[in-house]
Design a protein around this motif. Structure first.
Motif, mmCIF file in Angstrom:
data_model
loop_
_atom_site.group_PDB
_atom_site.id
_atom_site.type_symbol
_atom_site.label_atom_id
_atom_site.label_comp_id
_atom_site.label_asym_id
_atom_site.label_seq_id
_atom_site.Cartn_x
_atom_site.Cartn_y
_atom_site.Cartn_z
ATOM 1 N N ARG A 1 -7.186 -10.347 -8.413
ATOM 2 C CA ARG A 1 -8.453 -9.685 -8.104
ATOM 3 C C ARG A 1 -9.550 -10.674 -7.943
ATOM 4 N NH1 ARG A 1 -7.507 -4.634 -12.320
ATOM 5 N NH2 ARG A 1 -5.944 -3.765 -10.970
ATOM 6 N N ARG B 1 -2.828 -3.202 -4.003
ATOM 7 C CA ARG B 1 -3.617 -2.310 -4.836
ATOM 8 C C ARG B 1 -5.022 -3.008 -5.129
ATOM 9 N NH1 ARG B 1 1.283 -1.928 -9.529
ATOM 10 N NH2 ARG B 1 2.427 -0.555 -8.670
ATOM 11 N N SER B 2 -5.193 -4.046 -5.110
ATOM 12 C CA SER B 2 -6.596 -4.665 -5.341
ATOM 13 C C SER B 2 -7.410 -4.522 -4.264
ATOM 14 C CB SER B 2 -6.353 -6.158 -5.757
ATOM 15 O OG SER B 2 -6.224 -6.919 -4.385
ATOM 16 N N VAL C 1 5.942 -9.009 -12.457
ATOM 17 C CA VAL C 1 4.624 -8.489 -11.931
ATOM 18 C C VAL C 1 4.952 -8.786 -10.492
ATOM 19 C CG1 VAL C 1 3.796 -10.968 -11.931
ATOM 20 C CG2 VAL C 1 2.304 -8.921 -11.492
ATOM 21 N N GLU D 1 0.360 -6.323 -6.031
ATOM 22 C CA GLU D 1 -0.949 -6.198 -6.641
ATOM 23 C C GLU D 1 -2.202 -6.579 -5.680
ATOM 24 O OE1 GLU D 1 -1.910 -5.503 -9.602
ATOM 25 O OE2 GLU D 1 0.437 -4.993 -10.368
ATOM 26 N N ARG E 1 -2.385 -10.622 -12.583
ATOM 27 C CA ARG E 1 -3.389 -9.567 -11.862
ATOM 28 C C ARG E 1 -4.735 -9.975 -11.901
ATOM 29 N NH1 ARG E 1 0.647 -6.219 -14.446
ATOM 30 N NH2 ARG E 1 -0.312 -6.180 -16.374
#
Length: 565
Positions: A265, A299-300, A291, A296, A261
């Motif tokens: 990002r 979402r990021s 994960v 991810e 994660r």
């Protein structure tokens, strides 16, 4: 970990101990060395490309560092894939396929010889993810060492030029928007030293991602090839890897779900290469990490804005980025969005490293309250045309329309599409569909960048959308360019069923890409599909790669589900 616990230290009653001793003594090792940690220095040296041409000296320095720290270093070699050279054959299928070949190369030697750890010399695009995949697979302590980006030149008018600019402008040649002499003049100046492509392409993105995963010496990437900073990291590598071996800091303990994660990002924050999506996903799968990397990234996009605009995303150079603090400054700027308890291969966590690393105001790296762009640049789409996902890459200062709707013009080969573009056969307002370029269809996943650049060169960027299951070089694309559609266009997957004239709608802001054809019609088309029969005649590495992909993921169907093999 004591010497007796090292997996490389075999019982002296074993025939293998004596045969290893016999071979290693010829290399200059003594009996005492057989009890020391044995570390692979993974080198993808090659004289085929400047990306790798400087690695032999670095490998020697890494071996010397391991020796000085009390271990034994063994240089091992892998394939050395580079997009600009190896994409010439088999539609570029060997480019992604070679990533997995690197992982296999490393696994065979490191596990076959029962070595205790690895120092991996990371260079061009596929070396870093291949090395990380092998690290996760073998789970021996691993340190990634970035071997640096190349220096680039300037044109007589003072404009900066690099290989990515040459690649982009080459798409303008067919329409006379640049001459061959002008392109050669750019080519003469584009690379002035060894190392990977400058700018925030795939190589530097993956070097940054490896650091964000905790797999490098913090503060190491990106770095200029041959610089004092690069050599300092190499000289430190021996002590770091031997400590990691002693303490049992293995890749699966470092590359946790939280680490992935963090890396996602960081990649979003630097407007990194879209290839990081599939590479980090592959590494996470090898780790067995709980994960969903693709999710991810989705979402990021809601919480991370670009903190920098490095070429080709914007005006800053990679040197500007490094001077502003590099990866550590980005991570420090994102600190409240990161898991600061994620472990590091050097020991400790990000809580020990990030304080005081915030970027200076006015430099090439902004802050969360002073981002360089208003929206995330790596966008994941889903819809009836891509039930799995597809990817769009935007520039940091995006001002183009983010929606498109038009009739499909379908092509099954890049040369066919390029010919149609050059002949004026691709109409403004249409959606150019290029399929058969996925991991199975090419096989290996083909390169579609030249089609995107040809559209730009023909003045059709923004007037024609491109949708493909192929991959791109990691460069910023102009116009609406949707890549890596999954499931890919084979069998009865939605992309395989598109015909000329079908309406396709793309909405980047909403995150959708849809085929506007009734489901009953698609079902009828799927029923008429005749499965291909190659008679089992597939040969070579790409056939093996494609077969492995199908074994893992199954065969796609019209609704995006997969039939297990």
């Amino acid at each position: 970990m004591t010497e007796s616990q090292l997996r490389s230290v075999l019982p002296r009653t074993s025939p293998r101990w004596y045969t290893r001793r016999t071979q290693w003594r010829q290399l200059g090792l003594r009996d005492a060395d057989l009890d020391k940690p044995k570390i692979a220095v993974v080198n993808s040296s090659s004289k085929l490309s400047p990306c790798f041409s400087h690695l032999d000296d670095i490998a020697d320095r890494a071996v010397a560092s391991i020796t000085a720290a009390g271990g034994v270093g063994f240089e091992i070699r892998t394939v050395a894939p580079t997009d600009f050279i190896m994409s010439a054959g088999r539609e570029g299928g060997f480019v992604l396929g070679s990533r997995d070949l690197i992982a296999h190369d490393i696994e065979a030697v490191v596990d076959g010889a029962l070595l205790d750890g690895m120092v991996c010399l990371a260079s061009c695009d596929k070396t870093t993810p291949g090395q990380l995949m092998a690290a996760a697979r073998t789970d021996v302590p691993t340190l990634i060492v970035s071997c640096g980006f190349q220096s680039c030149g300037v044109m007589p008018d003072g404009a900066a030029v690099d290989i990515e600019e040459v690649f982009l402008r080459a798409g303008h040649l067919a329409r006379g928007r640049i001459s061959a002499d002008e392109l050669c003049a750019m080519s003469d100046r584009a690379i002035t030293g060894p190392g990977v492509c400058t700018g925030m392409g795939t190589a530097n993105t993956m070097h940054l991602a490896a650091e964000a995963l905790g797999m490098t010496v913090p503060g190491h990437a990106p770095v200029a090839a041959g610089s004092a900073s690069m050599h300092a990291a190499v000289e430190r590598s021996g002590a770091v890897i031997l400590d990691a071996v002693a303490q049992g800091r293995t890749p699966r303990r470092v590359m946790t779900p939280a680490a992935f994660r963090n890396a996602v990002r960081a990649v979003q924050a630097v407007s990194g290469s879209i290839n990081a999506v599939k590479h980090l996903d592959a590494v996470a799968r090898e780790c067995g990490a709980d994960v969903d990397v693709v999710e991810e990234f989705r979402r990021s996009a809601d919480i991370v804005r670009p903190l920098t605009a490095v070429r080709p995303n914007g005006p800053s150079s990679i040197e500007d980025f490094v001077a502003a603090g590099g990866t550590l400054a980005v991570l420090a700027a994102l600190e409240d969005l990161l898991d600061r308890d994620a472990p590091l291969v050097v020991g400790g966590t990000w809580r020990d490293v990030l304080p005081g690393r915030e970027p200076d105001p006015g430099g090439a790296i902004g802050s969360r309250d002073r981002p360089r762009g208003t929206r995330a640049t790596i966008r994941l789409l889903r819809g009836s045309l891509a039930p799995g996902h597809a990817i769009v890459k935007l520039s940091v200062t995006e001002d183009r329309p983010l929606t498109f709707r038009g009739p499909a013009q379908v092509f099954t080969s890049a040369p066919e599409a390029l010919e149609a573009i050059a002949a004026g056969g691709v109409e403004a307002g249409s959606v150019l569909v290029l399929r058969g370029y996925g991991p199975v269809g090419t096989p290996g996943m083909g390169m579609a960048s030249n089609v995107a650049f040809a559209l730009d060169g023909a003045g059709l960027a923004g007037r024609v959308a491109l949708v493909t299951d192929g991959q791109f070089s990691g460069l910023v694309n102009t116009g609406i360019v949707v890549g890596e559609v999954t499931p890919e266009g084979v069998g009865t997957a939605p992309l395989a069923l598109v015909t000329d004239g079908d309406e396709i709608a793309v909405d980047v802001e909403a995150g959708t890409v849809d085929l506007l054809v009734p489901q009953a019609e698609l079902a009828a088309r799927a029923a008429a599909v005749v499965p291909p029969d190659d008679g089992g005649t597939g040969r070579g590495w790409l056939a093996t790669f494609a077969a492995g992909y199908q074994r893992r993921y199954g065969t796609p169907t019209v609704d995006g589900s997969r039939v297990a093999p």
